[in-house]
Structures are given as C-alpha cells and as structure tokens.
Motif scaffolding. Structure first.
Motif, PDB file in Angstrom:
ATOM      1  N   TYR A 189       0.853  -1.192   0.000  1.00 58.80           N
ATOM      2  CA  TYR A 189       0.000   0.000   0.000  1.00 58.80           C
ATOM      3  C   TYR A 189       0.889   1.242   0.000  1.00 58.80           C
ATOM      4  CZ  TYR A 189      -2.913   3.757   1.801  1.00 58.80           C
ATOM      5  OH  TYR A 189      -3.546   4.968   1.987  1.00 58.80           O
ATOM      6  N   LEU A 190       0.926   1.927  -1.144  1.00 62.50           N
ATOM      7  CA  LEU A 190       1.747   3.131  -1.280  1.00 62.50           C
ATOM      8  C   LEU A 190       3.199   2.873  -0.862  1.00 62.50           C
ATOM      9  CD1 LEU A 190      -0.760   5.808   0.091  1.00 62.50           C
ATOM     10  CD2 LEU A 190      -0.212   5.322  -2.301  1.00 62.50           C
ATOM     11  N   GLY A 191       3.709   1.712  -1.270  1.00 64.16           N
ATOM     12  CA  GLY A 191       5.086   1.360  -0.955  1.00 64.16           C
ATOM     13  C   GLY A 191       5.283   0.787   0.428  1.00 64.16           C
ATOM     14  N   ARG A 192       4.192   0.626   1.185  1.00 69.00           N
ATOM     15  CA  ARG A 192       4.277   0.058   2.532  1.00 69.00           C
ATOM     16  C   ARG A 192       3.782  -1.389   2.501  1.00 69.00           C
ATOM     17  NH1 ARG A 192       0.828   3.921   6.282  1.00 69.00           N
ATOM     18  NH2 ARG A 192       1.600   2.446   7.878  1.00 69.00           N
ATOM     19  N   PRO A 193       4.498  -2.308   3.099  1.00 63.45           N
ATOM     20  CA  PRO A 193       4.042  -3.698   3.098  1.00 63.45           C
ATOM     21  C   PRO A 193       2.867  -3.893   4.056  1.00 63.45           C
ATOM     22  CG  PRO A 193       5.981  -3.492   4.476  1.00 63.45           C
ATOM     23  CD  PRO A 193       5.782  -2.140   3.821  1.00 63.45           C
ATOM     24  N   LEU A 194       2.014  -4.846   3.740  1.00 65.91           N
ATOM     25  CA  LEU A 194       0.980  -5.252   4.691  1.00 65.91           C
ATOM     26  C   LEU A 194       1.584  -6.311   5.605  1.00 65.91           C
ATOM     27  CD1 LEU A 194      -2.267  -5.584   2.527  1.00 65.91           C
ATOM     28  CD2 LEU A 194      -1.175  -3.536   3.477  1.00 65.91           C
ATOM     29  N   GLU A 195       1.208  -6.281   6.869  1.00 70.04           N
ATOM     30  CA  GLU A 195       1.739  -7.239   7.845  1.00 70.04           C
ATOM     31  C   GLU A 195       0.591  -7.758   8.707  1.00 70.04           C
ATOM     32  OE1 GLU A 195       3.972  -6.416  11.887  1.00 70.04           O
ATOM     33  OE2 GLU A 195       5.406  -6.283  10.234  1.00 70.04           O
ATOM     34  N   LEU A 196       0.486  -9.072   8.809  1.00 69.92           N
ATOM     35  CA  LEU A 196      -0.559  -9.675   9.631  1.00 69.92           C
ATOM     36  C   LEU A 196      -0.077  -9.845  11.068  1.00 69.92           C
ATOM     37  CD1 LEU A 196      -1.874 -12.482   7.230  1.00 69.92           C
ATOM     38  CD2 LEU A 196      -2.793 -10.170   7.561  1.00 69.92           C
ATOM     39  N   VAL A 197      -0.912  -9.444  12.004  1.00 69.33           N
ATOM     40  CA  VAL A 197      -0.638  -9.642  13.426  1.00 69.33           C
ATOM     41  C   VAL A 197      -1.628 -10.710  13.891  1.00 69.33           C
ATOM     42  CG1 VAL A 197      -0.440  -8.553  15.684  1.00 69.33           C
ATOM     43  CG2 VAL A 197      -0.019  -7.203  13.611  1.00 69.33           C
ATOM     44  N   VAL A 198      -1.141 -11.939  14.028  1.00 68.52           N
ATOM     45  CA  VAL A 198      -2.006 -13.115  14.173  1.00 68.52           C
ATOM     46  C   VAL A 198      -2.208 -13.508  15.637  1.00 68.52           C
ATOM     47  CG1 VAL A 198      -2.315 -15.525  13.508  1.00 68.52           C
ATOM     48  CG2 VAL A 198      -1.215 -13.935  11.927  1.00 68.52           C
ATOM     49  N   ARG A 199      -3.469 -13.822  15.973  1.00 69.34           N
ATOM     50  CA  ARG A 199      -3.811 -14.311  17.305  1.00 69.34           C
ATOM     51  C   ARG A 199      -4.731 -15.531  17.188  1.00 69.34           C
ATOM     52  NH1 ARG A 199      -0.281 -11.308  17.985  1.00 69.34           N
ATOM     53  NH2 ARG A 199      -0.088  -9.559  19.451  1.00 69.34           N
ATOM     54  N   ASP A 200      -4.595 -16.456  18.142  1.00 69.22           N
ATOM     55  CA  ASP A 200      -5.399 -17.679  18.195  1.00 69.22           C
ATOM     56  C   ASP A 200      -6.462 -17.533  19.280  1.00 69.22           C
ATOM     57  OD1 ASP A 200      -6.435 -20.253  18.357  1.00 69.22           O
ATOM     58  OD2 ASP A 200      -4.583 -21.174  19.099  1.00 69.22           O
ATOM     59  N   ASP A 201      -7.742 -17.488  18.888  1.00 61.21           N
ATOM     60  CA  ASP A 201      -8.793 -17.341  19.903  1.00 61.21           C
ATOM     61  C   ASP A 201      -9.248 -18.681  20.489  1.00 61.21           C
ATOM     62  OD1 ASP A 201     -10.819 -18.503  18.242  1.00 61.21           O
ATOM     63  OD2 ASP A 201     -11.257 -16.565  17.337  1.00 61.21           O
ATOM     64  N   LYS A 202      -8.756 -19.798  19.915  1.00 57.89           N
ATOM     65  CA  LYS A 202      -9.048 -21.149  20.406  1.00 57.89           C
ATOM     66  C   LYS A 202     -10.544 -21.450  20.457  1.00 57.89           C
ATOM     67  CE  LYS A 202      -4.892 -20.892  23.302  1.00 57.89           C
ATOM     68  NZ  LYS A 202      -4.334 -20.964  24.669  1.00 57.89           N
ATOM     69  N   ALA A 203     -11.347 -20.694  19.703  1.00 56.71           N
ATOM     70  CA  ALA A 203     -12.810 -20.837  19.709  1.00 56.71           C
ATOM     71  C   ALA A 203     -13.379 -20.586  21.106  1.00 56.71           C
ATOM     72  CB  ALA A 203     -13.238 -22.209  19.185  1.00 56.71           C
ATOM     73  N   ASP A 204     -12.682 -19.775  21.884  1.00 55.17           N
ATOM     74  CA  ASP A 204     -13.077 -19.463  23.254  1.00 55.17           C
ATOM     75  C   ASP A 204     -13.480 -17.992  23.348  1.00 55.17           C
ATOM     76  OD1 ASP A 204     -13.003 -20.093  26.293  1.00 55.17           O
ATOM     77  OD2 ASP A 204     -11.733 -18.313  26.103  1.00 55.17           O
ATOM     78  N   ASN A 205     -14.656 -17.730  23.899  1.00 57.33           N
ATOM     79  CA  ASN A 205     -15.188 -16.368  23.947  1.00 57.33           C
ATOM     80  C   ASN A 205     -14.264 -15.388  24.657  1.00 57.33           C
ATOM     81  OD1 ASN A 205     -17.351 -17.614  22.743  1.00 57.33           O
ATOM     82  ND2 ASN A 205     -18.826 -17.140  24.353  1.00 57.33           N
ATOM     83  N   ASP A 206     -13.799 -15.761  25.834  1.00 62.92           N
ATOM     84  CA  ASP A 206     -12.965 -14.846  26.617  1.00 62.92           C
ATOM     85  C   ASP A 206     -11.608 -14.609  25.964  1.00 62.92           C
ATOM     86  OD1 ASP A 206     -14.931 -14.523  28.541  1.00 62.92           O
ATOM     87  OD2 ASP A 206     -14.225 -16.217  29.739  1.00 62.92           O
ATOM     88  N   THR A 207     -11.052 -15.645  25.366  1.00 61.46           N
ATOM     89  CA  THR A 207      -9.774 -15.489  24.668  1.00 61.46           C
ATOM     90  C   THR A 207      -9.940 -14.566  23.461  1.00 61.46           C
ATOM     91  OG1 THR A 207      -9.089 -17.704  25.348  1.00 61.46           O
ATOM     92  CG2 THR A 207      -7.887 -16.708  23.515  1.00 61.46           C
ATOM     93  N   GLY A 208     -11.037 -14.723  22.741  1.00 59.80           N
ATOM     94  CA  GLY A 208     -11.296 -13.848  21.595  1.00 59.80           C
ATOM     95  C   GLY A 208     -11.434 -12.400  22.014  1.00 59.80           C
ATOM     96  N   LEU A 209     -12.134 -12.158  23.111  1.00 60.10           N
ATOM     97  CA  LEU A 209     -12.292 -10.798  23.622  1.00 60.10           C
ATOM     98  C   LEU A 209     -10.942 -10.205  24.018  1.00 60.10           C
ATOM     99  CD1 LEU A 209     -13.952  -8.410  24.684  1.00 60.10           C
ATOM    100  CD2 LEU A 209     -14.277  -9.690  26.830  1.00 60.10           C
ATOM    101  N   LYS A 210     -10.127 -10.995  24.702  1.00 54.74           N
ATOM    102  CA  LYS A 210      -8.803 -10.529  25.116  1.00 54.74           C
ATOM    103  C   LYS A 210      -7.959 -10.126  23.911  1.00 54.74           C
ATOM    104  CE  LYS A 210      -4.506 -12.312  27.134  1.00 54.74           C
ATOM    105  NZ  LYS A 210      -3.828 -13.521  27.690  1.00 54.74           N
ATOM    106  N   HIS A 211      -7.966 -10.947  22.864  1.00 54.76           N
ATOM    107  CA  HIS A 211      -7.167 -10.637  21.679  1.00 54.76           C
ATOM    108  C   HIS A 211      -7.720  -9.422  20.934  1.00 54.76           C
ATOM    109  CE1 HIS A 211      -4.512 -13.888  22.282  1.00 54.76           C
ATOM    110  NE2 HIS A 211      -5.289 -14.858  21.841  1.00 54.76           N
ATOM    111  N   ALA A 212      -9.026  -9.265  20.924  1.00 53.79           N
ATOM    112  CA  ALA A 212      -9.622  -8.087  20.278  1.00 53.79           C
ATOM    113  C   ALA A 212      -9.137  -6.813  20.959  1.00 53.79           C
ATOM    114  CB  ALA A 212     -11.146  -8.180  20.321  1.00 53.79           C
ATOM    115  N   GLU A 213      -9.165  -6.807  22.276  1.00 53.39           N
ATOM    116  CA  GLU A 213      -8.710  -5.625  23.024  1.00 53.39           C
ATOM    117  C   GLU A 213      -7.224  -5.377  22.787  1.00 53.39           C
ATOM    118  OE1 GLU A 213      -9.880  -6.992  26.866  1.00 53.39           O
ATOM    119  OE2 GLU A 213     -11.835  -5.950  26.795  1.00 53.39           O
ATOM    120  N   GLU A 214      -6.455  -6.451  22.751  1.00 51.42           N
ATOM    121  CA  GLU A 214      -5.007  -6.322  22.553  1.00 51.42           C
ATOM    122  C   GLU A 214      -4.687  -5.729  21.183  1.00 51.42           C
ATOM    123  OE1 GLU A 214      -1.172  -9.345  22.103  1.00 51.42           O
ATOM    124  OE2 GLU A 214      -2.999 -10.031  23.111  1.00 51.42           O
ATOM    125  N   LEU A 215      -5.346  -6.235  20.133  1.00 48.99           N
ATOM    126  CA  LEU A 215      -5.057  -5.763  18.782  1.00 48.99           C
ATOM    127  C   LEU A 215      -5.512  -4.324  18.564  1.00 48.99           C
ATOM    128  CD1 LEU A 215      -5.954  -8.934  16.675  1.00 48.99           C
ATOM    129  CD2 LEU A 215      -3.680  -8.003  17.097  1.00 48.99           C
TER     130      LEU A 215
END
Length: 411
Positions: free
Chosen positions: A64-90
C-alpha cells in the motif's frame, strides 16, 4: 491474469514505479483473530492462510503506497474470553489499522463491542450468526462481513427442500449459541414455507456418537434431515445417519463442507448437501489461481475450509481497496466511509463485487450468491453439475432494501 490485475491496481493507485516497497517502510498492520487450535481449527487455519496468500500477492507488487501489509495473528481457540482478550489487545495495544477475524459466532459476539467502541474496522469472513451484523445498525456499525449469514443459509436450505417436494423436516441441532440462533432461523424459514419442524433433537458440541438421536428421528417418519452444527459434529451426524441406515437427504450449513466433517464421518458425508458461496471451479480463472497459490502455501488436501480461505482472501483485498479509496485516511471512520462507497468493482474469488457494502448493508453476500454443494469423490463439488458453468456468469449482489421489501410482500 489475476496477479496482473492486482499489480495494475496497486501500481495505478500508489503511483510507484514498478510498485516497489520502500526500504524501511512502516508496515500497515492488520489484526487477524481465528481459532488456530481446537475443534474449529480447520476454519481458522484456512482463513489465516487465505489472508496470507492475499498479503503475499499484494506485497509482491508494492503493498500500500510502498508500505508492506503485515498480519498480526492471534489464536482465539474458539473461546469467547480469549477472543475478547485478543480483540482488546489488537485494537487498543497493537493499534492495528483493521482486524479480520472470528469463525465462531459466540466468540465474535463477545468481542464486537471492542471494535464498535473504538471505531475500529472488523471484517468477519467466517462467523455466520445472523446477529453478528445485526447488533449495530449499518449506518453506525464498524462490523463488515464476507460470509453468508445464517438467515440466508437456512432459507436456502428450506427452499431446496420445498423444491424437492419434501415436507417432514427433522432438525438435529447443537446446544451452543450458534445452534440456538440457527434453530430460530430454521424455524422462521420453515414458517415462511408454511411448514413446522417435524421433529427437533438437540445435542452438545463434542459428542462422538449421535446414533441414538438418529434412531429417534428416523422413527418419526421424517423425509429430510437438517443438521445444524460445526464441522466435526456435522461429520458425526453423517456417520450416525449411515450407521442407522436412514436414507433421507442430509442438509446442513457451510460447516458440513469442512475437512473435519469429512474426516470425522470417515467419508460418510459423501452425498450430503450444504450451502456454499464458493467451490473449486476450473472454469473460473481467479478461482483456480487462488487454489494454486493456497495449495503451494498450505499443502493441505483437501483444504480445511475453502470458504474460510476464499472469503478471508477477498476481505484483505476489499480492505486494500478501501485504503486506496480513503486517500490515506486509515482511521476507522475513514475506512468505514470508503468501504461503504467503493470507487470500483472488485473481482474476487467468491464473486465479483460491484458494491460489497453500503451505508445500509454490511453483509457482502446476498441470497442469489449461494450454491448447493455436496461431497463427491472426497472433494467439495456443485450438487447440480450445470451450476459449475453457471457460476461463470456474475451474480450481482441483490439490493438489501429491495430484497427486504420483496420478503415482506411474500409474507
């Protein structure tokens, strides 16, 4: 041809000679939250790989305009609380430009408020619960989806059952939040067809056998079965139906197409019928090109979830186009406005989107974009062979307000 189209888009929009990424350029970071371990990992890992295929292609032609895209990956383990934690972190700590995530409706629902409160874009390429894009009105929502919501999937299945002249529909539904919401959508779809469930049996996710439940349903004299659950348990349903020799057609949502369903059933899903947005298709160049790139990266046979992979791939490209359309405004409000007002169509793997989203509609998939799929010779395929060629004709997304009006008139 497909990569050439990507190169032309990036080069034209970025005005960079040859589309090269600048040395030391700051990456555009995109959050990714999927279940990479556990029972839903076939969806999650396919989605992650689909995102990576898109990012690799985009970065090869300048990012994008000479800038690379980079994925910041998290595993929510199909767990509600883990997914919420990662959402807040990202969103709060990592401050990603946008997030692509969630395969499980319950996990998504618990995390939605994080994105809405912080006005941060969330693409949902897998979770199909109707409530995901209904919790907030589109005019103010930062939630966008590229999978087919359950309201569409249930109606599609009921329409197919009615077309076949069947009317005694047995429902075998798990007791998760996904199953609960799906049951409501199924009952509503049957009601619109002037039908009621012939029998309903519930079960817990994680079961290893459903033979007793299947015998119970068989004894009711039902002439069709809809199993509503995730991939592994869809396989358990198929194995049980074969074990009790109940030869009625088995219908299910997209989870029936996951590799985990095939593996768990020991191949007994062959012939089962499921809702699909995309299937392997040699007549579609973009489809074949994507599958080759995915297979090279993932080395899966069969792909854990082709729909998860393709819908996530398209999500990355729709986000990229919004980044260009926003003219440098990568804030949540800037990207929201750009997503709702695209400057040009996007020719994706799932479909060609003339306008995936609008201020009134944050679901990219409409009813006319669905296909009836099946398992045939250990691979996903179109149930109706003629659909393979019919898919070469672009199915333009139905206008949501018009579709709603038509639905109301039909009632």
């Amino acid at each position: 041809m497909f990569k050439l189209a990507i190169r032309c888009l990036v080069a034209a929009c970025s005005l960079t000679a040859g589309g090269a990424i600048g040395q030391g350029a700051t990456p555009v970071r995109i959050g990714v939250i999927f279940p990479l371990t556990g029972g839903s990992s076939d969806m999650g890992n396919s989605a992650r790989l689909g995102a990576q295929v898109a990012v690799n292609e985009i970065n090869q032609v300048g990012g994008y305009l000479g800038r690379p895209l980079e994925l910041v990956v998290r595993d929510d383990k199909a767990d509600n609380d883990t997914g919420l934690k990662h959402a807040e972190e990202l969103v709060v700590t990592e401050k990603v430009a946008a997030t692509i995530g969630f395969c499980n409706t319950g996990v998504a629902m618990k995390a939605l408020e994080v994105f809405q409160t912080h006005k941060s874009i969330l693409f949902v390429p897998c979770a199909t619960g109707t409530a995901v894009t209904a919790k907030y009105p589109p005019a103010t929502s930062y939630i966008f989806r590229t999978s087919a919501r359950d309201q569409l999937q249930t109606q599609f299945l009921v329409d197919e059952i009615v077309k076949r002249g069947l009317g005694k529909v047995a429902l075998l539904v798990d007791t998760s939040g996904y199953g609960e919401a799906g049951l409501k959508d199924l009952e509503a779809a049957l009601g619109r067809a002037q039908l009621k469930p012939h029998a309903v049996v519930r079960f817990k996710v994680g079961v290893e056998s459903l033979e007793e439940e299947m015998k119970q349903l068989k004894a009711t004299g039902a002439d069709a079965l809809i199993g509503w659950t995730v991939g592994p348990e869809s396989g358990v349903i198929s194995a049980a139906r074969a074990a009790v020799k109940w030869n009625v057609p088995q219908f299910g949502p997209w989870g029936l197409s996951h590799a985990s369903a095939y593996q768990k059933s020991g191949g007994k899903v062959e012939g089962a019928l499921m809702v699909q947005t995309v299937l392997p298709n040699p007549f579609l160049e973009r489809n074949s090109t994507f599958l080759r790139a995915y297979t090279k990266l993932g080395k899966e046979t069969p792909i854990g979830s082709m729909m998860s992979a393709a819908q996530t791939y398209d999500s990355v490209h729709l986000l990229l186009r919004a980044m260009f359309d926003s003219k440098g405004d990568l804030s949540g409000p800037g990207l929201k406005k750009a997503l709702e007002n695209p400057s040009a169509p996007y020719r994706g793997v799932v479909s060609t989107y003339e306008r995936a989203f609008s201020p009134d509609d944050h679901d990219a998939i409409s009813a006319n974009m669905l296909w009836l799929g099946t398992w045939r010779n250990q691979e996903r395929a179109y149930y109706y062979k003629e659909d393979e060629r019919r898919a070469t004709v672009i199915r333009r997304k139905q206008d949501l307000p018009a579709a709603r009006a038509e639905s109301q008139t039909a009632k």
